[in-house]
Design an enzyme around this catalytic site. Sequence first.
Site, PDB file in Angstrom:
ATOM      1  N   CYS A   1       0.160   1.353   7.139  1.00 54.60           N
ATOM      2  CA  CYS A   1      -0.484   1.599   5.849  1.00 54.60           C
ATOM      3  C   CYS A   1      -1.788   2.359   6.023  1.00 54.60           C
ATOM      4  O   CYS A   1      -2.093   3.271   5.249  1.00 54.60           O
ATOM      5  CB  CYS A   1      -0.700   0.286   5.104  1.00 54.60           C
ATOM      6  SG  CYS A   1       0.848  -0.498   4.594  1.00 54.60           S
TER       7      CYS A   1
ATOM      8  N   GLU B   1       0.817  -1.207   0.000  1.00 56.13           N
ATOM      9  CA  GLU B   1       0.000   0.000   0.000  1.00 56.13           C
ATOM     10  C   GLU B   1       0.857   1.266   0.000  1.00 56.13           C
ATOM     11  O   GLU B   1       0.586   2.204  -0.756  1.00 56.13           O
ATOM     12  CB  GLU B   1      -0.930   0.026   1.222  1.00 56.13           C
ATOM     13  CG  GLU B   1      -1.905  -1.126   1.284  1.00 56.13           C
ATOM     14  CD  GLU B   1      -1.401  -2.312   2.093  1.00 56.13           C
ATOM     15  OE1 GLU B   1      -2.250  -3.067   2.609  1.00 56.13           O
ATOM     16  OE2 GLU B   1      -0.167  -2.483   2.224  1.00 56.13           O
TER      17      GLU B   1
END
Length: 159
Positions: free
Chosen positions: A88, A57
């Site tokens: 993330c 991510e």
Amino acid sequence: MAYQPSEKFMQMAIDKTREGVLSGQTPFGACIVKDGKVVACEHNTVWQDTDITSHGEVHTIRAACKAIGSIDLSGCILYSTCEPCPMCFSAIHWARIDTVVYGAFIADAQDAGFNELTISNEKMKEFGGSPVNFISGFMRDENVALFKLWKEQGANNVY
């Protein structure tokens, strides 16, 4: 009206993750979409870059920010093969990504041997007051299969 996730974009994240697994990386990846167009699609490069923050991510957010020329990813949808970790999630929140669609759950990553923190995205959203929307378990079986592929590759490089 709730956002309807796209199998096409999740499949792109899965395919990019598979590419990463086959090149020795761990089974995580993401795809960022804005206005129905792919902005960035990347896989985890933690071991390749010797950078513990290079999760799928985060790596994808970095690429999307460069592609858009801004750190503001408002209006974007992030497709992730697994529920984002707290790091993330924070990057997603700070980038102002509207919605996260994810397949596998934190428990699936733990089952594969990863040292995940057991706090769900929904709890982080609640505790932090984040406006990020989540769609969980989307194409879960296909995403969980990435952990199996990774294990079949003889991988044991967890973190």
